[in-house]
Design an enzyme around this catalytic site. Structure first.
Site, PDB file in Angstrom:
ATOM      1  N   CYS A  98      -2.925  22.490  40.818  1.00  0.00           N
ATOM      2  CA  CYS A  98      -3.739  22.289  42.007  1.00  0.00           C
ATOM      3  C   CYS A  98      -3.372  20.965  42.684  1.00  0.00           C
ATOM      4  CB  CYS A  98      -5.219  22.303  41.648  1.00  0.00           C
ATOM      5  SG  CYS A  98      -6.304  22.111  43.072  1.00  0.00           S
ATOM      6  N   LYS A 137      -1.020  26.886  33.824  1.00  0.00           N
ATOM      7  CA  LYS A 137      -0.577  27.271  35.167  1.00  0.00           C
ATOM      8  C   LYS A 137      -0.022  26.028  35.837  1.00  0.00           C
ATOM      9  CE  LYS A 137      -1.964  29.680  39.403  1.00  0.00           C
ATOM     10  NZ  LYS A 137      -1.538  28.696  40.423  1.00  0.00           N
TER      11      LYS A 137
END
Length: 332
Positions: A98, A137
């Site tokens: 992110c 991720k």
């Protein structure tokens, strides 16, 4: 029954802030039984220091479902992983992708691509704290890094910490100069680098993420040798187009495709239960706007839901009325 999240991750819906909450996940599960779903990112400090355990709430119908955590302190992430396991999740995922300002200020998310040793330490601590699969991720790199150099090293380090599954967003993240929204579109996609990582680390289960907007595109990545595909915005804005045929086309099930109409009717019962607990109708319907994307009457469906869900006394009958208007548009 134990859920096989490795099998489910052949197709997954990406964790997306402000989008993939429990109501969204319930809708997506009505469309596909097999696809792996993810929570929004939940920060470890919010759980461990803030005691915000309500962020872990989810329904039994959502499984298989993974909890994505944000953080950079190994001990704190370990405790958050334990809390996630106790809450009943099937997988714990660490966010290393992110690019938002809030994430940077907390020293987690994509900025951790610059600290692979810290990520490995965090993953090892999380694995020691729970028997659940711990996954990562990530991006292919950040800022002035050279992805071809840093990505293999990053993957090696986290795999040495015991991580066997990663989802790789095939874009750089520019933490200086681009907004989070621009980071989802402007850096070019490099699928072939992700394919190279699969060839270089054949024992690992690697999913590709970024720019996948159809089941055909997802299947093409699988045909290219990837173990899984993670779909983001397309699964939110046009969920039926991504998920209704997924169990048959991606998972090979001999089953009839689901229908968005059936999911809409089922959401009426779900909405009624939510309202009975003090919830609001728009908390449900905001995730349903794209359910009929590309179909006749989709605009009328969206308009009725968006205008009606905020009104006092709005209830499940709003969905029924919007369906009736949709069916009228289809018949016209």
């Amino acid at each position: 029954m134990k859920v096989n999240v490795k099998s489910a991750s052949r197709l997954s819906v990406a964790p997306m802030m402000d989008w993939t909450d429990r109501h969204c996940r319930h809708l997506h599960r009505l469309l596909s039984r097999r696809t792996l779903l993810y929570t929004e990112m939940v920060t470890a400090p919010a759980l461990v220091r803030g005691g915000a355990l309500h962020l872990l709430e989810h329904g039994p119908a959502e499984h298989p479902v993974a909890l994505q955590l944000g953080g950079s302190d190994p001990a704190e992430l370990a405790e958050a992983a334990r809390l996630g396991a106790d809450a009943g999740y099937d997988e714990i995922n660490l966010n290393v992708g992110c690019p938002s300002d809030r994430v940077q200020s907390g020293t987690f998310g994509a900025v951790l691509m610059k600290s692979p040793a810290r990520v490995a330490e965090c993953c090892a601590a999380m694995r020691a704290a729970t028997s659940l699969p711990v996954t990562v991720k990530c991006r292919i790199g950040v800022d002035d890094q050279t992805p071809r150099d840093v990505l293999p090293d990053f993957i090696s380090r986290v795999s040495e910490a015991g991580v066997t599954r990663l989802a790789i967003h095939a874009r750089m993240a520019w933490l200086e100069g681009l907004s989070p929204k621009e980071n989802r579109d402007i850096p070019p996609l490099d699928y072939h680098l992700v394919y190279e990582m699969k060839a270089r680390f054949p024992a690992l289960h690697l999913s590709v993420n970024g720019g996948v907007d159809s089941l055909e595109a997802a299947q093409a990545h699988l045909d290219a040798g990837m173990d899984g595909v993670m779909v983001g915005r397309a699964a939110y804005h046009a969920p039926a187009q991504i998920l209704c045929a997924a169990d048959r086309l991606i998972f090979g099930e001999d089953t009839a495709d689901t229908k968005p109409e059936g999911a809409a009717y089922a959401m009426m019962d779900y909405a009624e239960a939510h309202l009975a607990l003090g919830g609001r109708m728009n908390q449900i319907t905001r995730h349903m706007m794209g359910l009929f994307a590309g179909q006749p009457g989709a605009r009328a469906w969206r308009r009725m839901l968006s205008e009606g869900a905020h009104l006092p006394g709005a209830g499940p009958e709003l969905i029924e009325a919007a369906l009736a208007q949709l069916e009228g548009a289809e018949a016209a």
